[in-house]
Motif scaffolding. Structure first.
Motif, PDB file in Angstrom:
ATOM      1  N   GLU A   1       0.823  -1.207   0.000  1.00  0.00           N
ATOM      2  CA  GLU A   1       0.000   0.000   0.000  1.00  0.00           C
ATOM      3  C   GLU A   1       0.859   1.259   0.000  1.00  0.00           C
ATOM      4  O   GLU A   1       0.541   2.241  -0.678  1.00  0.00           O
ATOM      5  CB  GLU A   1      -0.929   0.000   1.215  1.00  0.00           C
ATOM      6  N   ARG A   2       1.949   1.238   0.750  1.00  0.00           N
ATOM      7  CA  ARG A   2       2.841   2.409   0.780  1.00  0.00           C
ATOM      8  C   ARG A   2       3.497   2.631  -0.575  1.00  0.00           C
ATOM      9  O   ARG A   2       3.700   3.779  -1.001  1.00  0.00           O
ATOM     10  CB  ARG A   2       3.903   2.233   1.869  1.00  0.00           C
ATOM     11  N   CYS A   3       3.816   1.558  -1.269  1.00  0.00           N
ATOM     12  CA  CYS A   3       4.386   1.704  -2.615  1.00  0.00           C
ATOM     13  C   CYS A   3       3.355   2.275  -3.580  1.00  0.00           C
ATOM     14  O   CYS A   3       3.693   3.077  -4.473  1.00  0.00           O
ATOM     15  CB  CYS A   3       4.896   0.354  -3.120  1.00  0.00           C
ATOM     16  N   LYS A   4       2.102   1.910  -3.430  1.00  0.00           N
ATOM     17  CA  LYS A   4       1.045   2.491  -4.257  1.00  0.00           C
ATOM     18  C   LYS A   4       0.903   3.985  -3.973  1.00  0.00           C
ATOM     19  O   LYS A   4       0.693   4.793  -4.878  1.00  0.00           O
ATOM     20  CB  LYS A   4      -0.280   1.774  -3.989  1.00  0.00           C
ATOM     21  N   ILE A   5       1.033   4.335  -2.693  1.00  0.00           N
ATOM     22  CA  ILE A   5       0.952   5.752  -2.310  1.00  0.00           C
ATOM     23  C   ILE A   5       2.112   6.535  -2.921  1.00  0.00           C
ATOM     24  O   ILE A   5       1.938   7.659  -3.413  1.00  0.00           O
ATOM     25  CB  ILE A   5       0.942   5.881  -0.782  1.00  0.00           C
ATOM     26  N   GLN A   6       3.303   5.939  -2.908  1.00  0.00           N
ATOM     27  CA  GLN A   6       4.461   6.599  -3.508  1.00  0.00           C
ATOM     28  C   GLN A   6       4.278   6.771  -5.021  1.00  0.00           C
ATOM     29  O   GLN A   6       4.725   7.763  -5.602  1.00  0.00           O
ATOM     30  CB  GLN A   6       5.726   5.790  -3.222  1.00  0.00           C
ATOM     31  N   THR A   7       3.596   5.804  -5.649  1.00  0.00           N
ATOM     32  CA  THR A   7       3.308   5.930  -7.075  1.00  0.00           C
ATOM     33  C   THR A   7       2.381   7.101  -7.340  1.00  0.00           C
ATOM     34  O   THR A   7       2.572   7.881  -8.295  1.00  0.00           O
ATOM     35  CB  THR A   7       2.668   4.628  -7.595  1.00  0.00           C
ATOM     36  N   LEU A   8       1.360   7.263  -6.490  1.00  0.00           N
ATOM     37  CA  LEU A   8       0.450   8.400  -6.626  1.00  0.00           C
ATOM     38  C   LEU A   8       1.194   9.715  -6.433  1.00  0.00           C
ATOM     39  O   LEU A   8       0.976  10.689  -7.170  1.00  0.00           O
ATOM     40  CB  LEU A   8      -0.679   8.278  -5.601  1.00  0.00           C
ATOM     41  N   LYS A   9       2.093   9.732  -5.450  1.00  0.00           N
ATOM     42  CA  LYS A   9       2.884  10.933  -5.202  1.00  0.00           C
ATOM     43  C   LYS A   9       3.776  11.254  -6.397  1.00  0.00           C
ATOM     44  O   LYS A   9       3.938  12.423  -6.779  1.00  0.00           O
ATOM     45  CB  LYS A   9       3.731  10.745  -3.949  1.00  0.00           C
ATOM     46  N   ALA A  10       4.353  10.210  -6.987  1.00  0.00           N
ATOM     47  CA  ALA A  10       5.226  10.426  -8.151  1.00  0.00           C
ATOM     48  C   ALA A  10       4.439  10.994  -9.332  1.00  0.00           C
ATOM     49  O   ALA A  10       4.915  11.880 -10.044  1.00  0.00           O
ATOM     50  CB  ALA A  10       5.890   9.107  -8.542  1.00  0.00           C
ATOM     51  N   LYS A  11       3.226  10.504  -9.546  1.00  0.00           N
ATOM     52  CA  LYS A  11       2.393  11.042 -10.625  1.00  0.00           C
ATOM     53  C   LYS A  11       2.018  12.496 -10.351  1.00  0.00           C
ATOM     54  O   LYS A  11       1.895  13.305 -11.278  1.00  0.00           O
ATOM     55  CB  LYS A  11       1.140  10.188 -10.770  1.00  0.00           C
ATOM     56  N   GLY A  12       1.848  12.822  -9.075  1.00  0.00           N
ATOM     57  CA  GLY A  12       1.476  14.183  -8.705  1.00  0.00           C
ATOM     58  C   GLY A  12       2.564  15.198  -8.971  1.00  0.00           C
ATOM     59  O   GLY A  12       2.288  16.413  -9.021  1.00  0.00           O
ATOM     60  N   GLN A  13       3.822  14.743  -9.154  1.00  0.00           N
ATOM     61  CA  GLN A  13       4.909  15.678  -9.434  1.00  0.00           C
ATOM     62  C   GLN A  13       4.730  16.391 -10.776  1.00  0.00           C
ATOM     63  O   GLN A  13       5.347  17.430 -11.029  1.00  0.00           O
ATOM     64  CB  GLN A  13       6.256  14.941  -9.426  1.00  0.00           C
ATOM     65  N   TRP A  14       3.873  15.808 -11.645  1.00  0.00           N
ATOM     66  CA  TRP A  14       3.638  16.417 -12.953  1.00  0.00           C
ATOM     67  C   TRP A  14       2.528  17.467 -12.898  1.00  0.00           C
ATOM     68  O   TRP A  14       2.226  18.103 -13.923  1.00  0.00           O
ATOM     69  CB  TRP A  14       3.258  15.337 -13.966  1.00  0.00           C
ATOM     70  N   LEU A  15       1.916  17.648 -11.736  1.00  0.00           N
ATOM     71  CA  LEU A  15       0.802  18.587 -11.583  1.00  0.00           C
ATOM     72  C   LEU A  15       1.252  19.883 -10.937  1.00  0.00           C
ATOM     73  O   LEU A  15       2.292  19.914 -10.261  1.00  0.00           O
ATOM     74  CB  LEU A  15      -0.312  17.932 -10.751  1.00  0.00           C
ATOM     75  N   PRO A  16       0.499  20.963 -11.088  1.00  0.00           N
ATOM     76  CA  PRO A  16       0.880  22.243 -10.475  1.00  0.00           C
ATOM     77  C   PRO A  16       0.617  22.247  -8.974  1.00  0.00           C
ATOM     78  O   PRO A  16      -0.081  21.397  -8.430  1.00  0.00           O
ATOM     79  CB  PRO A  16      -0.006  23.257 -11.194  1.00  0.00           C
ATOM     80  N   LEU A  17       1.159  23.271  -8.307  1.00  0.00           N
ATOM     81  CA  LEU A  17       1.004  23.473  -6.870  1.00  0.00           C
ATOM     82  C   LEU A  17       0.142  24.710  -6.646  1.00  0.00           C
ATOM     83  O   LEU A  17       0.432  25.782  -7.179  1.00  0.00           O
ATOM     84  CB  LEU A  17       2.375  23.660  -6.208  1.00  0.00           C
ATOM     85  N   LEU A  18      -0.941  24.566  -5.866  1.00  0.00           N
ATOM     86  CA  LEU A  18      -1.847  25.668  -5.571  1.00  0.00           C
ATOM     87  C   LEU A  18      -1.859  25.922  -4.073  1.00  0.00           C
ATOM     88  O   LEU A  18      -1.994  24.991  -3.271  1.00  0.00           O
ATOM     89  CB  LEU A  18      -3.273  25.349  -6.040  1.00  0.00           C
ATOM     90  N   THR A  19      -1.710  27.206  -3.690  1.00  0.00           N
ATOM     91  CA  THR A  19      -1.699  27.584  -2.279  1.00  0.00           C
ATOM     92  C   THR A  19      -2.552  28.832  -2.082  1.00  0.00           C
ATOM     93  O   THR A  19      -2.420  29.814  -2.832  1.00  0.00           O
ATOM     94  CB  THR A  19      -0.263  27.874  -1.793  1.00  0.00           C
ATOM     95  N   GLY A  20      -3.414  28.820  -1.082  1.00  0.00           N
ATOM     96  CA  GLY A  20      -4.225  29.978  -0.743  1.00  0.00           C
ATOM     97  C   GLY A  20      -3.579  30.790   0.358  1.00  0.00           C
ATOM     98  O   GLY A  20      -3.017  30.236   1.308  1.00  0.00           O
ATOM     99  N   ASN A  21      -3.628  32.142   0.247  1.00  0.00           N
ATOM    100  CA  ASN A  21      -3.019  33.026   1.234  1.00  0.00           C
ATOM    101  C   ASN A  21      -4.034  34.066   1.704  1.00  0.00           C
ATOM    102  O   ASN A  21      -4.733  34.670   0.888  1.00  0.00           O
ATOM    103  CB  ASN A  21      -1.807  33.764   0.641  1.00  0.00           C
ATOM    104  N   ILE A  22      -4.069  34.265   3.005  1.00  0.00           N
ATOM    105  CA  ILE A  22      -4.844  35.353   3.606  1.00  0.00           C
ATOM    106  C   ILE A  22      -3.897  36.117   4.521  1.00  0.00           C
ATOM    107  O   ILE A  22      -3.302  35.539   5.429  1.00  0.00           O
ATOM    108  CB  ILE A  22      -6.044  34.822   4.402  1.00  0.00           C
TER     109      ILE A  22
END
Length: 412
Positions: A250-271
């Motif tokens: 399961e942890r290896c599957k999670i790491q795979t999801l994390k690796a795929k997420g590296q191709w996506l942008p990063l969004l952060t909200g600020n107040i």
């Protein structure tokens, strides 16, 4: 007088340095759970994993930053006029599955730590159980040898009478005397072995008072019925080994999801809420809210390499899980068949002992009355003693196989 003094002094020294303690199955379990190093260490590792999991949950919460500044301009006396502060709240809207992966990984590590703790408890309790079975067997073995010694004395006296009356030769008498000496040796050896068996059990429990001699009134028993043959597929899913392998997958599957997420942008909200000093601006308060967007276009191929690595790790974990399942199924079948063999052997040896006992009683009367000779009677006597030893060994083996089965099925 000097010899008597030496004997009394020896008895005093033995009693001073050796302490006898009665123990039973229940106290063995309680003391093992309390004192065993491996169990204590596994419990601390479990506590650490729980703390890390609880700490990971904080990554889901917003980050709040407070900044205060004193602006010094010409060393004015009124510092409050030059004071400003800023309160900022940062909310991670989308972190490319990093936060999610981190929390899920820590949750999986916590579950693995629970399984490791349960496995440590089962393994160490089994070691203590096996050592305790050995101690029970030893005391029962000594009882058997004491009875055999009394019987050998009767046989020796009876054969001596036959020899004195000229009905048997000296070789027969010497054989009986030699067998009596063998029983005495076995008895003394078993009595010495009490110290060794006590040390083995104390070590398994986790105690270091190795001068303690352990005693027990409990004896080996196979009154428990043979369990029904289990469903291996359902049995192994509760095994700590399976749980650990499953969570690694399961942890290896999670790491795979994390690796795929590296191709996506990063969004952060600020107040942001800011109260500047009077010297900086005429506006008393400043407020700001927005969303930050970032995307790494090229990072030197690290994302691709990381993706390949976690994909390989996932395949390895998948194969390890399959291998664990196969090994556990094979182990379950082996343990159950060994337990069945051990129980059937006890039943067989019990039946055989009953037959040899009857044969011994009949042949002893026939020998006394002169119906049979020494060469016909004495082998029957020895066979009866051997069958007693064989039954005791079979009971010990059955108890060990039952403890091993209970450990595998998590029933100890």
């Amino acid at each position: 007088m000097k010899k008597i003094f030496v004997v009394l002094l020896s008895v005093f020294i033995v009693n001073f340095y050796v302490y006898a303690e009665e123990i039973n199955r229940k106290t063995v379990r309680i003391q093992t759970l309390k004192n065993n190093y491996s169990i204590v260490a596994a419990k601390l590792a479990l506590d650490n994993a729980k703390q890390e999991y609880n700490s990971s949950l904080s990554s889901l919460l917003p980050k709040i930053n407070f900044t205060g500044n004193f602006l010094c301009n010409g060393f004015k006396k009124n510092f409050l006029e030059n004071y400003s502060h800023t309160l900022e709240i940062v909310i991670p809207i989308f972190e490319r599955f990093e936060t999610y992966s981190y929390v899920k990984a820590k949750a999986s590590e916590f579950k693995s730590a629970e399984a490791s703790y349960n496995m440590a408890v089962s393994n160490e309790l089994h070691k203590a159980e096996a050592a305790y079975i050995n101690l029970m067997w030893l005391y029962e073995y000594i009882e058997l040898l004491n009875d055999a010694k009394k019987k050998r004395i009767e046989n020796k006296n009876m054969v001596a009478l036959k020899y004195n009356s000229g009905k048997i030769n000296i070789a027969s008498l010497r054989t009986v005397e030699a067998d009596f000496a063998v029983i005495e040796y076995y008895l003394k050896s078993a009595q010495r072995y009490i110290e060794t068996a006590s040390v083995q059990l104390l070590k398994a429990i986790g105690r270091n008072d190795y001068t303690t001699i352990l005693e027990t009134n409990e004896r080996l028993a196979t009154s428990e019925k043979l369990p029904k043959k289990p469903d291996c597929d359902n049995l192994i899913t509760a095994s700590p080994e399976f749980i650990i392998a499953q969570h690694k997958f399961e942890r290896c599957k999670i790491q795979t999801l994390k690796a795929k997420g590296q191709w996506l942008p990063l969004l952060t909200g600020n107040i942001r809420y800011s109260a500047p000093s009077e010297q900086q601006t005429t506006d008393k308060y400043n407020e700001f809210a927005g969303i930050s967007f970032s995307y790494t276009i090229f990072n030197g191929g690290k994302r691709y390499a990381y993706m390949q690595t976690v994909s390989n790790n996932l395949r390895i974990a998948s194969e390890e899980l399959k291998n664990t399942v196969n090994n556990l199924k094979a182990r379950a079948i082996e343990l159950y068949n060994n337990l069945t063999d051990a129980y059937e052997l006890v039943a067989l040896k019990t039946q055989y002992l009953s037959a040899t006992k009857l044969h011994s009683e009949i042949s002893a009367k026939e020998y006394v009355n002169g119906i049979i000779n020494y060469n016909e009677w004495y082998p029957i006597e020895k066979n009866y003693f051997s069958s007693q030893i064989e039954l005791l060994e079979a009971k010990k083996e059955a108890a060990l196989k039952r403890a091993e089965w209970n450990t595998f099925t998590e029933k100890i």
